[in-house]
Design a protein around this motif. Structure first.
Motif, mmCIF file in Angstrom:
data_model
loop_
_atom_site.group_PDB
_atom_site.id
_atom_site.type_symbol
_atom_site.label_atom_id
_atom_site.label_comp_id
_atom_site.label_asym_id
_atom_site.label_seq_id
_atom_site.Cartn_x
_atom_site.Cartn_y
_atom_site.Cartn_z
ATOM 1 N N ILE C 185 -6.835 -44.293 -32.436
ATOM 2 C CA ILE C 185 -8.286 -44.112 -32.525
ATOM 3 C C ILE C 185 -8.743 -43.039 -31.536
ATOM 4 N N ASP C 186 -9.729 -42.253 -31.944
ATOM 5 C CA ASP C 186 -10.258 -41.187 -31.105
ATOM 6 C C ASP C 186 -11.395 -41.754 -30.263
ATOM 7 N N LEU C 187 -11.144 -41.910 -28.949
ATOM 8 C CA LEU C 187 -12.158 -42.517 -28.099
ATOM 9 C C LEU C 187 -13.096 -41.504 -27.450
ATOM 10 N N GLU C 188 -12.806 -40.239 -27.705
ATOM 11 C CA GLU C 188 -13.678 -39.165 -27.226
ATOM 12 C C GLU C 188 -14.027 -39.245 -25.752
ATOM 13 N N VAL C 189 -13.034 -39.589 -24.929
ATOM 14 C CA VAL C 189 -13.253 -39.463 -23.485
ATOM 15 C C VAL C 189 -13.379 -37.975 -23.229
ATOM 16 N N PRO C 190 -14.227 -37.410 -22.439
ATOM 17 C CA PRO C 190 -15.097 -38.082 -21.482
ATOM 18 C C PRO C 190 -16.528 -38.348 -21.945
ATOM 19 N N SER C 191 -16.826 -38.176 -23.175
ATOM 20 C CA SER C 191 -18.192 -38.483 -23.577
ATOM 21 C C SER C 191 -18.462 -39.964 -23.387
ATOM 22 N N GLN C 192 -19.658 -40.310 -22.986
ATOM 23 C CA GLN C 192 -19.921 -41.724 -22.766
ATOM 24 C C GLN C 192 -20.519 -42.366 -24.014
ATOM 25 N N GLN C 193 -20.682 -41.576 -25.082
ATOM 26 C CA GLN C 193 -21.322 -42.109 -26.276
ATOM 27 C C GLN C 193 -20.463 -43.180 -26.944
ATOM 28 N N VAL C 194 -19.157 -42.899 -27.082
ATOM 29 C CA VAL C 194 -18.307 -43.881 -27.766
ATOM 30 C C VAL C 194 -18.185 -45.146 -26.934
ATOM 31 N N TRP C 195 -17.983 -45.005 -25.624
ATOM 32 C CA TRP C 195 -17.917 -46.198 -24.800
ATOM 33 C C TRP C 195 -19.230 -46.978 -24.881
ATOM 34 N N GLY C 196 -20.309 -46.222 -24.991
ATOM 35 C CA GLY C 196 -21.622 -46.859 -25.099
ATOM 36 C C GLY C 196 -21.676 -47.825 -26.270
ATOM 37 N N ILE C 197 -20.998 -47.445 -27.354
ATOM 38 C CA ILE C 197 -20.967 -48.324 -28.526
ATOM 39 C C ILE C 197 -20.348 -49.662 -28.162
ATOM 40 N N PHE C 198 -19.253 -49.627 -27.397
ATOM 41 C CA PHE C 198 -18.624 -50.887 -26.998
ATOM 42 C C PHE C 198 -19.499 -51.668 -26.027
ATOM 43 N N LEU C 199 -20.141 -50.934 -25.132
ATOM 44 C CA LEU C 199 -21.030 -51.587 -24.171
ATOM 45 C C LEU C 199 -22.126 -52.351 -24.890
ATOM 46 N N MET C 200 -22.777 -51.648 -25.825
ATOM 47 C CA MET C 200 -23.916 -52.261 -26.500
ATOM 48 C C MET C 200 -23.469 -53.388 -27.427
ATOM 49 N N SER C 201 -22.332 -53.200 -28.089
ATOM 50 C CA SER C 201 -21.924 -54.247 -29.026
ATOM 51 C C SER C 201 -21.466 -55.486 -28.286
ATOM 52 N N ASN C 202 -21.226 -55.344 -26.989
ATOM 53 C CA ASN C 202 -20.885 -56.506 -26.187
ATOM 54 C C ASN C 202 -22.127 -57.138 -25.571
ATOM 55 N N GLY C 203 -23.282 -56.595 -25.917
ATOM 56 C CA GLY C 203 -24.524 -57.160 -25.411
ATOM 57 C C GLY C 203 -24.959 -56.588 -24.079
ATOM 58 N N GLY C 204 -24.307 -55.519 -23.661
ATOM 59 C CA GLY C 204 -24.699 -54.923 -22.384
ATOM 60 C C GLY C 204 -25.799 -53.891 -22.583
ATOM 61 N N GLY C 205 -26.160 -53.204 -21.517
ATOM 62 C CA GLY C 205 -27.199 -52.187 -21.624
ATOM 63 C C GLY C 205 -26.994 -51.112 -20.575
ATOM 64 N N PHE C 206 -27.671 -50.009 -20.727
ATOM 65 C CA PHE C 206 -27.529 -48.918 -19.758
ATOM 66 C C PHE C 206 -28.483 -49.083 -18.582
ATOM 67 N N PHE C 207 -29.767 -49.160 -18.916
ATOM 68 C CA PHE C 207 -30.770 -49.249 -17.848
ATOM 69 C C PHE C 207 -31.749 -50.367 -18.164
ATOM 70 N N ASN C 208 -32.378 -50.874 -17.109
ATOM 71 C CA ASN C 208 -33.431 -51.862 -17.362
ATOM 72 C C ASN C 208 -34.789 -51.174 -17.289
ATOM 73 N N GLU C 209 -35.869 -51.998 -17.349
ATOM 74 C CA GLU C 209 -37.210 -51.428 -17.427
ATOM 75 C C GLU C 209 -37.568 -50.595 -16.206
ATOM 76 N N GLU C 210 -36.957 -50.935 -15.070
ATOM 77 C CA GLU C 210 -37.331 -50.194 -13.864
ATOM 78 C C GLU C 210 -36.406 -49.006 -13.623
ATOM 79 N N PHE C 211 -35.704 -48.576 -14.662
ATOM 80 C CA PHE C 211 -34.770 -47.456 -14.583
ATOM 81 C C PHE C 211 -33.629 -47.754 -13.633
ATOM 82 N N GLU C 212 -33.258 -49.008 -13.478
ATOM 83 C CA GLU C 212 -32.095 -49.351 -12.664
ATOM 84 C C GLU C 212 -30.886 -49.409 -13.589
ATOM 85 N N PRO C 213 -29.777 -48.812 -13.166
ATOM 86 C CA PRO C 213 -28.591 -48.876 -14.022
ATOM 87 C C PRO C 213 -28.027 -50.293 -14.039
#
Lengths: 286, 287, 408
Positions: C185-213
């Motif tokens: 599978i092409d994971l397209e490192v170093p782009s963070q877009q593909v990893w983002g898919i795994f992050l989000m599908s696991n119920g995680g998130g990038f930032f909260n409302e206060e712009f905290e990572p």
């Protein structure tokens, strides 16, 4: 005898060098005639199985390709002429003439080379926009758009360059001192010494500078990007951008357009490189 | 008489000088002002004093990048100068087809980065690239030239040398052409052979050209941007992030023009110091 | 003779001056330059000017690569456009720099804001609306049916869970000696877009409302561990990355069996490698907790410095109407941002576009944070570091969060 054997050794070296240097360009050239499905075929084919001109037609009929080409030509030729003329004057003065604060002047001019160009982009842009008494500006430079979106504006970074002055100075310092002395003893006026004696003898240097200035101006992307406001004033390098999409490039026409855009530089190069071989510099002391 | 000479000289340099003050020095001074501000390129600059420079001194990324850039320069310059001189010597003769060779040697300079980057990425490809094909013949495993931190920068060096050699070749050629034939004739009469002529006549007479190639090469390699931007975008893991790229990113991607200006001035100062160093060392060698 | 000429000139100038005053000029910048787009826009503009003779719409087409620099320098010089198209990720930055006009009070002027559904949130920042999305470009899971068959897998049953994805990838990876010939599978490192898919599908998130990572949450760490193991433990993707082959994406060139592709990649495959195009199948990215996939949107923003506010809003409303959006997104090969536009037969008839349209249900987009480009770069570097084994996933994410916190 010696000459023959050295030529024999040189020929394969020349051939290898030619291949190494020219391969990418020729790949690009050949690709521009390949159809889309062949462009990136695997394993790669060097020669197209059937030559197609579709990309060239595509490239030329897209937008105002002719206009972009014309703009680039005007700006490059303008820059070349201005730069060669004024840099040779200044280079000669720095190399052969004596005057007060000579070193200071030279250092100041050289200093303009050391700052990376990205950072002076916006200040220069603002300067060109607010230039007094140009393009609708009043005496304080307000109100209009100055030299933005003009051919002269496009030429601004490429004329009277420190690189040019420096290069001409180095070439002129190769000239023997005797030449100048003799001319002065003969009673020639300073202007005449330069224009009638030194200038004709500096054809290799002038040609080199002409080629460089043309190339630099022709290949410049960042400045035209910033200073052109309308489609009509775009240069060819900006035109090439048109074939680059957000995610994928339109390779066929891009290759064709790139080939077309390389032609003038090659022409200028061929024209001027003749000057390199035609000189057999006599000391002129006769 | 000296007054006359001086007056002529001043007239000759005046256009260039005034133009540079107006269109180059003035923007540089404005950029210097910007380096003391926080400015995004939009809106108005906000004065922050020495803050940018203070952050810069502590900025690990910046200094790593600076070191990398100097390493890059140290690899490109000698290769470039030597090869371009050799090339110039090669083509400085009346041989059949020589002007074709000469033109082709200049092609890399004008080959647009778009095309050059596709080819070189191909050449370096770990699976289908020519370099790995050759390595394979010697039984050496596939090397991901652009993907490995240890090889990426050197790969760009090689590409940069390829690109820049044609340029300096022209400069050396013009320099060679400016050496009068009589000097060689005189040396022949004195009994010098080809090698001696080269070392004792050609090289010394090319000294001003060496100086130019060295200084301009130093300035331009330390400011390298395009090749890295197109080929690797600074990766992998910043191993090819040279200062030219860092400044561009800071100014236009991160919209932090004030900081980028501060960076440029520090870089400019370093370039100036390096140039002075290079010039004075050459003088020693000449002695 | 001469007086005649003078009078004529003055009359012409007066006419121009009068017409300039009576006409409102609105300058619009479009991103992208292909002929299909320019023809479509010219048509739309002519329609608009017919209906609104007092408004003069001037259009400039700016290539994507030029956009950021051009926008920055134009606004710096005080000659920016009134309306401009850009990617959604740029919104926060522009707002913080005081360039954009909030669109909250123009919402009534826009046609049926509810038609955008969730997607309109992509244009919201700090509670205000600044961006109207026009078209989206998303990622779907693509796989090569021929390589599936070769590995003994059934092309009609794409992986739908993380475990399946891993299993399949292992089976699909082909070796030649110690060289990875085909990556599972092409994971397209170093782009963070593909990893983002795994992050989000696991119920995680990038930032909260206060712009905290917040991506170093347990879900994020899990996602990165899964991602890293694919490379280091199961070796289905080379550590040094997978470059394009002669400009073809790895999945098109056959050096990867699966990948997360965009509609543009598919279009390019169709153009440059038509025989391979037939063999690429699409499906939704596998879910862990929920299905998620990355979408980026292009849309319009309005400059704060616009002189003819009313005229500008009229033009904006027109350009973001259902008909305009349908036309523009179709011509760009993207997904329309309006729900009603989706029903246009041109979208329905294309199976690939239909699938991308369906994918919008699970879409997430770049967070609207002002320092996004910097943050994104920092995150990519740390992902790269874990993939190369110089750090553990937890370390990397914690460090990334630390560095990004400093950006505020």
């Amino acid at each position: 005898m010696k000459r023959k054997s050295s030529s024999l050794v040189l020929i394969p070296i020349a051939i290898i060098t030619t291949i190494l240097m020219g391969f990418p360009f020729f790949w690009m050239l050949l690709s521009s005639f390949k159809s889309n499905s062949e462009l990136f075929s695997w394993p790669p084919k060097i020669l197209p199985s059937s030559i197609t001109f579709e990309h060239y037609v595509d490239a030329i009929s897209t937008f105002r390709f002719g206009r972009y080409f014309f703009n680039s030509v005007i700006v490059a030729v303008l820059s070349m002429l201005i730069n060669v003329f004024f840099c040779s004057l200044a280079g000669y003065a720095f190399a052969c003439l004596e005057f007060p604060y000579k070193k200071l002047f030279f250092v100041l001019i050289l200093a303009t080379m050391i700052i990376p160009v990205q950072i002076t982009l916006i200040p220069t842009f603002l300067l060109v926009k607010n230039l007094p008494l140009c393009g609708g500006n009043d005496i304080f430079g307000r109100g209009g758009t100055g030299l933005l979106n003009t051919h002269i504006g496009l030429a601004v970074p490429h004329i009277m360059t420190a690189f040019g002055v420096f290069m001409m100075r180095q070439f002129y310092s190769q000239f023997p001192n005797g030449l100048l002395e003799a001319a002065r003893i003969d009673g020639a006026r300073e202007f005449a010494i330069f224009f009638e004696i030194f200038l004709p003898l500096s054809k290799p240097g002038l040609s080199a500078l002409a080629i460089f200035t043309f190339t630099e101006t022709w290949n410049d992307f960042l400045w035209p990007l910033v200073i052109t406001r309308t489609d009509k004033m775009r240069t060819i390098q900006l035109g090439l951008e048109i074939f680059k999409g957000r995610f994928v490039n339109d390779w066929g026409p891009l290759m064709a357009a790139t080939v077309i855009s390389s032609i003038p530089i090659i022409v200028v190069f061929i024209l001027f490189q003749k000057q390199f071989m035609s000189m057999s510099l006599t000391s002129g002391m006769k | 008489m000296y007054k006359r000479i001086a007056r002529t000289a001043l007239i000759f340099i005046l256009p260039v000088f005034i133009y540079n003050i107006a269109f180059r020095i003035y923007p540089i001074i404005y950029s210097l002002y910007l380096s003391f501000t926080k400015f995004s390129g939009l809106g108005t600059p906000k004065f922050v004093g020495m803050k940018n420079f203070q952050s810069l001194i502590l900025d690990k990324e910046f200094w790593l990048s600076m070191l990398r850039t100097m390493q890059f320069s140290a690899e490109v310059l000698p290769a470039n100068m030597l090869l371009s001189l050799l090339l110039a010597l090669l083509i400085n003769r009346k041989m059949f087809g020589i002007s074709l060779v000469r033109s082709i040697c200049y092609l890399p300079v004008i080959t647009p980065m778009v095309a050059a980057s596709v080819i070189w990425t191909w050449i370096y490809d770990p699976n289908v690239g020519i370099l790995n094909f050759v390595l394979n013949l010697f039984g050496v495993g596939p090397v991901n030239f652009l993907g490995n931190m240890s090889t990426a920068l050197h790969s760009i060096v090689m590409m940069r040398v390829w690109r820049g050699v044609g340029w300096n070749m022209i400069v050396y050629l013009a320099g060679l052409q400016s050496i009068p034939k009589e000097v060689y004739e005189a040396a022949s009469i004195d009994g010098a052979n080809s090698l001696e002529k080269f070392v004792r006549v050609t090289l010394p007479l090319l000294r001003p050209v060496h100086m130019y190639v060295l200084l301009v090469g130093l300035v331009s390699t330390l400011q390298t941007f395009t090749e890295v931007y197109v080929m690797t975008q600074g990766g992998p893991i910043n191993s090819t992030t040279v200062v030219g790229l860092l400044i561009y990113k800071t100014a236009f991607d991160y919209m932090d023009m004030g900081y980028a200006s501060a960076m440029s001035f520090v870089v400019g100062t370093i370039i100036m110091l390096a140039s002075i160093l290079a010039v004075s060392r050459r003088k020693e060698v000449a002695m | 003779m001469h007086t005649w000429r003078k009078v004529l000139v003055v009359m012409v100038m007066a006419l121009i001056a009068v017409s300039a005053f009576s006409k409102n000029t609105v300058l619009v910048w479009f991103a992208g330059t292909d002929k299909a787009l320019t023809d479509c826009v010219d048509k739309l503009v002519r329609e608009f000017e017919k209906r609104n003779p007092d408004i003069d719409v001037q259009v400039e087409f700016v290539p994507w690569g030029e956009l950021s620099v051009k926008v920055a320098t134009s606004f710096a010089g005080g000659i920016g456009p009134d309306i401009f198209m850009h990617g959604q990720a740029a919104v926060a930055g522009f707002v913080e720099n005081g360039v954009l006009m909030p669109l909250d009070d123009c919402v009534e002027a826009l046609e049926d804001i509810g038609d955008f559904g969730e997607v309109i949130e992509a244009g919201r920042y700090k509670g205000h609306l600044y961006f109207v999305p026009v078209y989206g470009s998303g990622r779907l899971l693509a796989y090569r049916s021929d390589l599936f068959e070769r590995a003994g897998l059934d092309p009609s049953k794409p992986p739908s869970t993380w475990e399946q994805l891993r299993e399949y990838a292992i089976k699909l990876t082909e070796w030649e000696g110690n060289r990875m010939k085909v990556a599972g599978i092409d994971l397209e490192v170093p782009s963070q877009q593909v990893w983002g898919i795994f992050l989000m599908s696991n119920g995680g998130g990038f930032f909260n409302e206060e712009f905290e990572p917040v991506f170093n949450s347990p879900q994020g760490i899990e996602a990165l561990e899964y991602f890293t193991e694919l490379v280091r433990k199961y070796k289905v993707y080379p550590e040094a990355g997978l470059p394009k082959v002669a400009n073809l994406d790895p999945i098109v060139a056959g050096t990867a069996a699966m990948a997360f592709v965009t509609a543009e990649t598919m279009a390019a495959a169709k153009k440059y490698a038509p025989d391979v195009y037939e063999k690429i199948k699409l499906s939704f990215p596998p879910a862990r907790i929920k299905k998620a996939t990355f979408y980026s949107f292009g849309g319009f923003m309005v400059s704060r410095f616009t002189k003819n506010r009313e005229a500008t809003i009229k033009v904006l409303s027109y350009l973001t109407s259902k008909s305009s959006i349908t036309e523009i997104s179709y011509v760009l090969g993207g997904i329309p941002s309006r729900k009603s536009a989706v029903n246009d037969p041109r979208f329905g008839s294309d199976p690939i576009i239909s699938l991308f349209i369906e994918g919008m249900k699970y879409a997430f987009w770049n967070p609207n944070v002002p320092f996004w480009t910097r943050a994104r770069d920092i995150l990519s570097q740390y992902i790269e570091r874990t993939v190369r084994g110089t750090m553990t996933p937890k370390e990397a994410l914690d460090k990334a969060v630390e560095e990004i916190r400093k950006l505020k």
